[in-house]
Write an enzyme that holds these catalytic residues in place. Structure first.
Site, short mmCIF file in Angstrom:
data_model
loop_
_atom_site.label_atom_id
_atom_site.label_comp_id
_atom_site.label_asym_id
_atom_site.label_seq_id
_atom_site.Cartn_x
_atom_site.Cartn_y
_atom_site.Cartn_z
N ASP A 406 0.86 -1.19 0.00
CA ASP A 406 0.00 0.00 0.00
C ASP A 406 0.89 1.24 0.00
OD1 ASP A 406 -2.30 1.57 0.21
OD2 ASP A 406 -2.43 1.37 2.40
N GLU A 409 2.74 4.92 -4.03
CA GLU A 409 2.77 5.85 -5.18
C GLU A 409 4.10 6.61 -5.24
OE1 GLU A 409 0.23 5.56 -2.96
OE2 GLU A 409 -0.90 4.28 -4.33
N ASP A 483 -8.88 3.32 -2.89
CA ASP A 483 -9.93 3.75 -1.98
C ASP A 483 -11.21 4.18 -2.69
OD1 ASP A 483 -8.11 3.17 -0.08
OD2 ASP A 483 -7.56 5.26 0.35
#
Ligand code: MIG
Length: 799
Positions: A406, A409, A483
């Site tokens: 997670d 990015e 999300d």
């Protein structure tokens, strides 16, 4: 900023003064390359195959840089066999499948097939240019051209008329139709002009943009804020072939462990240990299949990666062991940020080993994430990938079975929501700023993780899940779409998003079932689980402050339907696994838009609320509340309602019954479909009898199905340890001949029998012969014939 003040600050920036590559000055051939000199730049056309041509530009007299991003893995592809004819106005190149014309007075490329049909051409007025750091290509826009691909993007299936940016972004705000970019960057585009299709892969990891006809009716355009203009023109006989060629360049997904195709349950976060165990217990008690439980960030000590919270999880090894006994595999989350804490061994090692991202002057980049101030591993260094990969031993030793990457990015809690673009990545000596490596961060972390897991346990296929990624991510990881929210509109949006990810090489994808943030409800969760059972990655996940959304959270009426669909997932598992094998071989997606199977049918070109699983199952999820029917488009041919067995003629829309317990599913007439018994988890029990369903139709004379099976867990399949059976039939004049060929028999199957169900056999048979011997061991009921035969049988004749 969220007020309307923001409006003024956006500018389209269309009119930069580009230096356009214009007049042709000369050319020469170097092996598989054509080098072109032009006013304002050079271009190399590099031929990788007769269908794949790479186009690379440099400014003015600069050398053309032929290095690639790590997305490209096929460096050995080379095709020398092209011819060049120098004509007055044009250079004409030919491969075994393409004719390429290069216009001399004003440079532009045109791609034709060998019959002389134009497949695609550059915009003839200006086709390639640069301005400062920016590089850009303009392409002719076909009058009816459609666009697919681009990975994880909002919007409908066809991307025409939209503009998209590639810049991996942690987007917590609701994903509305205009939200862009999201977490992944897949700069691969499919241009579709009925019968003339091609792919463009823009191999540039900087922030890139695709304007697909938003600002012009004549051209579309893609550009980058840095790096070079380097793209691959990919020809193919159809979209399938183009995807195959694209995944030849960027790689395919190796087979995942079979259990990872089962149902996953997650939330932010299950803790402490007792809660995890209780969740597991509920699944078994309630007879709802589940293979995997995910542990979100609260299993860690102060969010320090590769640690356990010793209060909440005093005995992780014991816990994981207990869960394993009940068939549960546990996947733990990993964030890349390493807490800046001099007492923390990971931080110490990272500093001592020089593993963290820094500015050029040596100052560390420090960003705030969950643990507070953090340093970020520089995954562009091979040594760092190795270190990080090896760290997973700490989790695997305890019995963790998969890793969920997670925040990669990377996400940072600041205004830009990511790392400072001035940070310099080492990249094993070929330095570059974060501008160049931002979009690659998740991919390289994925590589580190996958390789680390595989090193630790060379006989087990790693399961890795990621939020961020770049082209090539399919080689290492499954992808979930981040999300989303518990909104109906997000359920609807998931369908085209996942279909386009599939067209972009990412077969193993899914969205959070039930929706991540905001509160789900029984009906939404039920409908989402129905879609989920056919999503390649099937996980229910929910955010920290929202109400529970486990399958039983909204009462028994919903629970009953949810159970039915999760069980059905396991019934389809053999078929899904078979499709994953197809993906591994050809790159084709598991979850497919109808256009992939029906490219001549215009009705499919932007069909965004239905999909196919492989080439025989059509799924039409319900994505609005309070519905009991929905419109379903059935393409040509005949279709069987999976639930009722009723048949429908295709080539039209029908209204399908869809009360809460029914998601419309149709099976293409003629097809063969294996179904497995449902179990609590994958491989809980041996399959005793394999059920084969043959959906006969008098309109379909013959069909076949190949079933791939292996041990589901090891890499032995890469050494040929697998089994392939071919089932086929010929159905004519009321006579049916069914054949079974054991094509490859290098893996011991569980079962000794097939239960074959011939559906829609109009007349009761007179004679049934099994391998030439008359049999009375069959049952005929309501046009369905049931026969159970041993796996060594090779021919069944029915008259
Ligand atoms: O800032 O780990 O998308 O799935 O539950 C939130 C907590 C960080 C974002 C992920 C989500 C996960 C959550 N994470």
């Amino acid at each position: 900023m969220n007020s309307s003040e923001i409006i003024d600050r956006e500018s389209f920036d269309q009119n930069n003064n580009y230096f356009i590559l214009s007049e042709y000055l000369g050319h020469h051939k170097e092996e598989n390359k054509l080098v072109l000199r032009l006013v304002e730049g050079r271009i190399i056309l590099e031929f990788l195959s007769s269908d794949i041509v790479r186009v690379v530009m440099s400014k003015r007299d600069n050398q053309v840089d032929l290095s690639s991003t790590p997305a490209i893995i096929k460096h050995d592809l080379s095709y020398n066999n092209f011819t060049i004819e120098d004509k007055a106005e044009k250079l004409e190149l030919r491969t075994d499948s393409l004719k390429i014309l290069i216009n001399k007075t004003k440079f532009f490329l045109s791609f034709y097939d060998l019959e002389g049909n134009l497949i695609h051409q550059d915009y003839s007025d200006h086709s390639l240019g640069w301005s400062g750091d920016e590089v850009r290509a303009w392409k002719e826009l076909g009058a009816k051209e459609r666009f697919y691909g681009l990975g994880e993007k909002t919007g409908y299936l066809d991307k025409r008329g939209r503009k998209y940016t590639m810049w991996n972004t942690d987007t917590f705000n609701p994903h509305v139709p205009s939200t862009d970019p999201l977490y992944q960057s897949i700069p691969f585009l499919i241009g579709f002009n009925q019968g003339r299709n091609y792919g463009i892969y823009f191999d540039n990891s900087y922030k890139t943009h695709f304007d697909l006809g938003l600002n012009s009716e004549k051209y579309y355009s893609f550009w980058s804020e840095g790096g070079k203009l380097d793209y691959y023109f990919i020809n193919g006989t159809g979209i399938k072939d183009i995807i195959k060629n694209y995944t030849d360049l960027t790689g395919r997904m190796p087979l995942p462990p079979k259990w990872s195709l089962g149902y996953h349950q997650s939330r932010y976060s299950y803790h402490p240990e007792e809660e995890v165990k209780e969740i597991a217990k509920q699944f078994r008690k309630k007879d709802i299949p589940c293979d995997v439980i995910h542990l979100d960030i609260h299993y860690m000590d102060k969010y320090k990666v590769f640690t356990w919270d010793e209060q909440k999880f005093p005995q992780p090894k014991q816990m994981l062991n207990d869960l394993a006994e009940d068939g549960f595999k546990v996947v733990t989350i990993i964030d890349p940020g390493v807490k800046k804490d001099p007492r923390y061994d990971l931080y110490q090692e990272g500093i001592k080993g020089d593993y963290f991202c820094k500015y050029l002057d040596g100052e560390y980049y420090i960003g705030k994430v969950w643990p507070g101030e953090c340093l970020l591993p520089d995954f562009t260094k091979a040594e760092v990938r190795r270190w990080w990969g090896d760290k997973h031993q700490l989790l695997l030793d305890k019995g963790v079975k998969g890793i969920w990457n997670d925040m990669n990015e990377p996400a940072i809690f600041n205004d830009s929501s990511t790392m400072d673009i001035e940070v310099v990545h080492d990249n094993d000596g070929d330095l570059g700023t974060h501008r160049r490596f931002h979009n690659l961060y998740g991919l390289l972390e994925g590589q580190a993780t996958y390789e680390g897991l595989k090193r630790y346990n060379p006989n087990e296929r790693p399961f890795v899940l990621t939020r961020a990624g770049f082209s090539g991510i399919q080689r290492y990881s499954a992808v979930w779409t981040g999300d989303n929210r518990s909104f109906w509109i997000h359920l609807e949006m998931a369908i085209p998003m996942l279909m386009n990810m599939g067209l972009s090489g990412i077969s193993f994808c899914g969205t959070d079932v039930g929706g991540f943030s905001d509160n789900s409800d029984g009906e939404l969760l039920t409908r989402w689980t129905q879609l989920g059972m056919f999503m390649p990655f099937f996980r229910n996940h929910c955010a920290i402050n929202n109400i529970n959304q486990e399958p039983w959270a909204f009462g028994e009426d919903y629970e009953k339907v949810i159970r039915k669909y999760i069980k059905l997932r396991y019934r389809f598992l053999l078929h899904l696994y078979n499709l994953f094998y197809e993906s591994y071989q050809s790159g084709l997606p598991v979850m497919r838009p109808l256009i992939l199977e029906y490219p001549d049918d215009e009705q499919t070109y932007n069909l965004s609320d239905q999909f196919m699983v492989g080439d025989s199952i059509l799924v039409a999820p319900v994505y609005q509340p309070d519905r009991s029917e929905r419109m379903v488009y059935l393409p040509e041919g005949e279709w069987y309602d999976f639930w009722t067995g009723n048949s429908y003629d295709g080539g039209k829309n029908i209204i399908a019954k869809a009360p809460l317990e029914t998601m419309p599913i149709f099976i293409k007439a003629g097809s063969i479909l294996p179904l497995a018994p449902s179990m609590n988890y994958v491989d809980e029990e041996q399959i005793e009898e394999l059920e084969l369903n043959i959906y006969l139709s008098t309109d379909v004379r013959e069909d076949n199905y190949r079933l791939y099976e292996d041990d589901g867990i090891s890499f032995a399949y890469q050494q040929g340890k697998y089994n392939v059976r071919d089932f086929s039939y010929l159905y004519e004049g009321g006579k049916l001949e069914f054949r079974i060929y054991n094509l490859i028999d290098n893996h011991q199957l569980d079962y000794n029998n097939y239960l074959i169900k011939f559906k829609n056999l109009a007349l009761e048979p007179n004679v049934v012969m099994i391998d030439g011997i008359k049999s009375d061991d069959w049952e005929y009921n309501n046009c369905d014939l049931k026969i159970s035969v041993g796996v060594n049988v090779s021919k069944i004749e029915i008259r």
